[in-house]
Design an enzyme around this catalytic site. Structure first.
Site, PDB file in Angstrom:
ATOM      1  N   HIS A   1       5.259   0.725  -0.753  1.00 21.16           N
ATOM      2  CA  HIS A   1       5.901  -0.375   0.476  1.00 21.16           C
ATOM      3  C   HIS A   1       4.780  -1.339   0.809  1.00 21.16           C
ATOM      4  CE1 HIS A   1       3.322   2.259   3.112  1.00 21.16           C
ATOM      5  NE2 HIS A   1       3.508   1.301   4.015  1.00 21.16           N
TER       6      HIS A   1
ATOM      7  N   HIS B   1       3.804  -4.494   3.972  1.00 19.98           N
ATOM      8  CA  HIS B   1       3.404  -5.209   5.487  1.00 19.98           C
ATOM      9  C   HIS B   1       3.180  -6.814   5.818  1.00 19.98           C
ATOM     10  CE1 HIS B   1       4.035  -0.883   7.416  1.00 19.98           C
ATOM     11  NE2 HIS B   1       3.383  -0.655   6.115  1.00 19.98           N
TER      12      HIS B   1
ATOM     13  N   GLU C   1       0.246  -3.497  11.621  1.00 15.31           N
ATOM     14  CA  GLU C   1       1.320  -3.450  10.257  1.00 15.31           C
ATOM     15  C   GLU C   1       2.191  -4.039  10.352  1.00 15.31           C
ATOM     16  OE1 GLU C   1      -0.484   0.673   8.046  1.00 15.31           O
ATOM     17  OE2 GLU C   1       1.616   1.207   9.197  1.00 15.31           O
TER      18      GLU C   1
ATOM     19  N   HIS D   1      -1.286 -10.201  -1.016  1.00 13.12           N
ATOM     20  CA  HIS D   1      -1.382 -10.303  -1.415  1.00 13.12           C
ATOM     21  C   HIS D   1      -1.500  -9.181  -2.764  1.00 13.12           C
ATOM     22  CE1 HIS D   1       1.511 -13.262   0.028  1.00 13.12           C
ATOM     23  NE2 HIS D   1       2.798 -13.091  -0.800  1.00 13.12           N
TER      24      HIS D   1
ATOM     25  N   CYS E   1       5.965   7.384   3.673  1.00 13.74           N
ATOM     26  CA  CYS E   1       4.710   5.971   3.856  1.00 13.74           C
ATOM     27  C   CYS E   1       4.078   6.438   2.004  1.00 13.74           C
ATOM     28  CB  CYS E   1       3.409   6.040   5.035  1.00 13.74           C
ATOM     29  SG  CYS E   1       4.605   5.540   6.151  1.00 13.74           S
TER      30      CYS E   1
ATOM     31  N   HIS F   1       1.044  -0.718  -0.556  1.00 18.09           N
ATOM     32  CA  HIS F   1       0.176  -0.253   0.045  1.00 18.09           C
ATOM     33  C   HIS F   1       0.637   1.151   0.076  1.00 18.09           C
ATOM     34  CE1 HIS F   1      -0.019   1.666   4.412  1.00 18.09           C
ATOM     35  NE2 HIS F   1       0.574   0.621   4.036  1.00 18.09           N
TER      36      HIS F   1
END
Length: 121
Positions: free
Chosen positions: A32, A34, A111, A72, A28, A17
């Site tokens: 990237h 998580h 996260e 994914h 952010c 995201h």
């Protein structure tokens, strides 16, 4: 009077995201990923005959389709998650689950191992 218990089902998914509304220089803002961890908690009385609040299998059956929609994928591409902060993700999950789980009490999204949010509907 029945005993009230909170029952929790954990789930995990990998997703990418970015946060489109933070300043351009914010880390952010870049795409990237998580390894998200979450919890769905229901709260209610213990059924005196069955001995449980809800079958864990029923809770898993409600959560798994959501995890499949998230795992994914790029969260920003999912309707309702165009600005996929942990807070908005928890709210989105709540809204998806609430019609099936009337005893829904809490959704938690983690996260990272040190950053999480709890949403209580």
């Amino acid at each position: 009077m029945s005993d009230v218990v909170e029952l929790v089902k954990d789930f995990r998914f990998e997703a990418a995201h970015w946060l489109p509304n933070v300043p351009e220089a914010h880390k952010c803002r870049r795409v990237h990923g998580h390894s998200f961890r979450g919890e769905v908690a229901v709260r209610g009385p213990v059924d005196p005959h069955l001995g449980w609040v809800i079958d864990f299998a029923d809770l898993k059956r409600a959560v798994d389709p959501l995890v499949n929609r998230l795992d994914h994928y790029t969260l920003n591409d999912i309707s309702g998650l165009e600005n996929p902060t942990a807070e908005r993700l928890a709210i989105w999950i709540w809204r998806e689950l609430a019609p099936q789980l009337p005893m829904l009490h809490r959704v938690t999204i983690e996260e990272t191992c040190t950053s999480r949010c709890h949403y209580f509907g």
